[in-house]
Every structure is written in C-alpha cells, then in structure tokens.
Design a protein around this motif. Structure first.
Motif, PDB file in Angstrom:
ATOM      1  N   THR A   1     -15.832  -3.573 -17.404  1.00 18.21           N
ATOM      2  CA  THR A   1     -15.351  -2.678 -16.292  1.00 18.21           C
ATOM      3  C   THR A   1     -14.594  -3.392 -16.137  1.00 18.21           C
ATOM      4  O   THR A   1     -13.304  -4.628 -16.783  1.00 18.21           O
ATOM      5  N   GLN A   2     -13.213  -1.932 -15.902  1.00 18.31           N
ATOM      6  CA  GLN A   2     -11.824  -1.904 -15.708  1.00 18.31           C
ATOM      7  C   GLN A   2     -11.894  -2.462 -13.977  1.00 18.31           C
ATOM      8  O   GLN A   2     -12.343  -1.418 -13.195  1.00 18.31           O
TER       9      GLN A   2
ATOM     10  N   LEU B   1      -2.573   6.116 -18.114  1.00 19.50           N
ATOM     11  CA  LEU B   1      -2.020   4.598 -18.492  1.00 19.50           C
ATOM     12  C   LEU B   1      -0.348   4.705 -18.748  1.00 19.50           C
ATOM     13  O   LEU B   1       0.235   5.228 -19.882  1.00 19.50           O
TER      14      LEU B   1
ATOM     15  N   LEU C   1      -6.122   9.813 -14.433  1.00 22.81           N
ATOM     16  CA  LEU C   1      -4.913   8.485 -13.922  1.00 22.81           C
ATOM     17  C   LEU C   1      -4.415   8.195 -15.735  1.00 22.81           C
ATOM     18  O   LEU C   1      -4.747   9.023 -16.475  1.00 22.81           O
TER      19      LEU C   1
ATOM     20  N   PHE D   1      -0.120  -1.541 -20.719  1.00 28.01           N
ATOM     21  CA  PHE D   1      -0.973  -2.014 -20.664  1.00 28.01           C
ATOM     22  C   PHE D   1      -0.845  -4.503 -21.171  1.00 28.01           C
ATOM     23  O   PHE D   1      -0.002  -4.192 -21.925  1.00 28.01           O
TER      24      PHE D   1
ATOM     25  N   TYR E   1      -1.934   1.398 -14.329  1.00 21.76           N
ATOM     26  CA  TYR E   1      -1.802   3.480 -14.229  1.00 21.76           C
ATOM     27  C   TYR E   1      -1.207   4.727 -12.821  1.00 21.76           C
ATOM     28  O   TYR E   1      -0.905   3.953 -11.825  1.00 21.76           O
TER      29      TYR E   1
ATOM     30  N   ARG F   1       1.012  -1.566   0.155  1.00 26.80           N
ATOM     31  CA  ARG F   1       0.076   0.230   0.125  1.00 26.80           C
ATOM     32  C   ARG F   1       1.139   1.595   0.062  1.00 26.80           C
ATOM     33  O   ARG F   1       0.556   2.376  -0.394  1.00 26.80           O
ATOM     34  N   TYR F   2       1.798   1.387   0.982  1.00 26.49           N
ATOM     35  CA  TYR F   2       3.154   2.304   0.684  1.00 26.49           C
ATOM     36  C   TYR F   2       4.792   1.410   0.344  1.00 26.49           C
ATOM     37  O   TYR F   2       4.983   0.512   0.779  1.00 26.49           O
TER      38      TYR F   2
ATOM     39  N   PHE G   1     -10.153  -2.087 -10.165  1.00 24.03           N
ATOM     40  CA  PHE G   1      -8.992  -1.873  -9.655  1.00 24.03           C
ATOM     41  C   PHE G   1      -8.913  -2.166  -8.184  1.00 24.03           C
ATOM     42  O   PHE G   1      -9.425  -2.647  -7.302  1.00 24.03           O
ATOM     43  N   GLY G   2      -7.247  -2.125  -8.556  1.00 25.33           N
ATOM     44  CA  GLY G   2      -6.503  -2.780  -6.605  1.00 25.33           C
ATOM     45  C   GLY G   2      -6.233  -1.264  -6.371  1.00 25.33           C
ATOM     46  O   GLY G   2      -7.145  -0.456  -6.387  1.00 25.33           O
ATOM     47  N   PRO G   3      -6.089  -1.750  -4.499  1.00 28.67           N
ATOM     48  CA  PRO G   3      -6.091  -0.635  -3.830  1.00 28.67           C
ATOM     49  C   PRO G   3      -5.296   0.436  -4.042  1.00 28.67           C
ATOM     50  O   PRO G   3      -5.372   2.130  -3.256  1.00 28.67           O
TER      51      PRO G   3
ATOM     52  N   LEU H   1      -1.670   2.516 -10.272  1.00 24.00           N
ATOM     53  CA  LEU H   1      -2.624   1.670  -9.353  1.00 24.00           C
ATOM     54  C   LEU H   1      -3.158   0.974 -10.640  1.00 24.00           C
ATOM     55  O   LEU H   1      -2.567   0.813 -11.654  1.00 24.00           O
TER      56      LEU H   1
ATOM     57  N   GLN I   1      -1.596   8.012 -10.746  1.00 24.36           N
ATOM     58  CA  GLN I   1      -2.452   8.888 -10.210  1.00 24.36           C
ATOM     59  C   GLN I   1      -1.987  10.050  -9.509  1.00 24.36           C
ATOM     60  O   GLN I   1      -0.867   9.451  -9.085  1.00 24.36           O
TER      61      GLN I   1
END
Lengths: 119, 111
Positions: free
Chosen positions: A107-108, A45, A43, A48, A35, A9-10, A110-112, A90, A37
């Motif tokens: 739909t995409q 890209l 966002l 991919f 991505y 996460r960090y 997303f992770g956290p 992301l 942010q």
C-alpha cells in the motif's frame, strides 16, 4: 497511526522561482514517491526513491529534481517554476522494499497534497 | 505499454442505490490492483487491493472489487451508496516496477 505530511497545503509562486516541496513520513518507510495530479490526467509519477540518496525518474521528471538525504524526508524541487507546473502535488510512501530495488507492491500512503499555483 | 483505464469520468447515483465504477488495465505480466478514494481537499486513501488469492476483494466502507483476468478488469462495487461516498475514486495497477493510476472517476451521490 500512519502519517505522511507535506509542508504546505497551498503555495503561490512566480515564474522562474525555485520551489521546494517537502514531504515527511513517520512510518520508517523505505519507498517514497512524488506525483502530480491534474484534472482528466489522474496521477502521474514524477520521481520515486527506494532508499536514502537513491532516486529514480518516473513518467514526467522534466523540470523537477528530488532530494532524499534522510529516510523520512523526500523533497521535490522545481528549479525554475513555470506556469505549466501549476498542479496538485501528492507525496506517498510505502514499505517494504520490493525485490531488486523496485518499489514495493504494498500500500502507498498519501499526504494531503500541496496545491501549487505558478503565476 | 502498461495502462489503467477508467472509462467513466463522472458517475451520479442516488443515495441507497448500487454503484459500479469500472476499471480496466493492460498488462502482459503479473499485476497487482488497487482502488483509492480521495475526499475533497485530502490525499488518497486505500479502499482495497488485490495481490493474489480470491478474486473478490472486500475493502473499507462496504466497497468490494472483483479481479477478472480474462477481461482485464477490476471493477469497484457497492450495493448501497451513502452521501459520504461522494469523492474521487482512482484505480491503480502495480506491474513491472511502477504504479500506474487511472484518470479517476468522480462519484456524486444525490440525496
């Protein structure tokens, strides 16, 4: 339940370090995305992938590379981290595959996110 | 070039009031449109999407959006907002072979 996980996460790294950001999805999705942010920029890209060992550049690939050795895992690599790569990263995945190898319109998921700071 | 524009970077609104978050896109070809929401310290979650058919799309949490081809818009609306709607909202378009995201609108619901 749909799940996209990111390894950290960090993260805090020093300039010049090699950085690996890992993303794993458990939905058997073919398409995966990275991505970054940034405030006021939304966002953007980076890269991919629409299949194992396949990758395509996004809008801002410079300074990054990716690896997709297994369907469920998509790694983002910063070969030599710089301070301007401090950002929120992301990962996303989607299914099914679009036509001609292009990303799906569906739909995409997303992770956290991983908030990376490069000092 | 394709692009998605969210004109309002911040929208404050009182609880139970209606809200509209604006989104315009530029595309000369077929486009698919999405709204995502990002709660603090979380990833993006799909609110709704327009692929084809009815131009009025209903999503989760009472949100809806209307696709207007002549105005190239896809504005997001909710008739009565709740404190829990405070979040960042992103409009996105899929056209050609790529997704394009707007810069986001920060919705703050005031008690």
């Amino acid at each position: 339940d749909v799940k996209v996980t990111q390894s950290s996460r960090y993260l805090v790294k020093r300039t010049g370090e090699k950085v690996f950001l890992e993303c794993v999805q458990d939905m058997d999705h073919e398409n995966m995305f990275w991505y970054r942010q940034d405030p006021g920029l939304g966002l953007r890209l980076i890269y991919f992938s629409y299949d194992v060992k396949m990758k395509e550049k996004g809008d801002i690939p410079e300074g990054y590379s990716v690896s997709r050795e297994k369907k469920e895992r998509f790694s983002l690599i910063l070969e030599s981290a710089s301070t301007n790569q401090t950002s929120m990263y992301l990962c996303a995945s989607s299914y099914p595959r679009g036509t001609s190898g292009s990303p799906s319109t569906d739909t995409q998921y997303f992770g956290p996110g991983t908030r990376l700071t490069v000092l | 070039a394709q692009s998605v524009t969210q004109l309002d970077s911040q929208v404050p609104v009182f609880e139970e009031a209606p809200v509209e978050l604006r989104c315009n896109y530029s595309s000369s070809v077929s486009v698919y449109l999405f709204w995502y929401v990002q709660y603090p310290n979380q990833g993006l979650q799909l609110l709704l999407k327009y692929l084809s058919g009815s131009t009025l799309v209903k999503g989760i949490n009472g949100f809806e959006a209307e696709f207007n081809k002549s105005q190239t818009s896809f504005h997001l609306r909710k008739p009565s907002v709740h404190i829990s709607d405070t979040a960042e909202y992103f409009c996105a378009a899929f056209t050609g072979n790529q997704f394009y995201f707007g810069t986001g609108t920060s919705l703050t619901v005031i008690p």
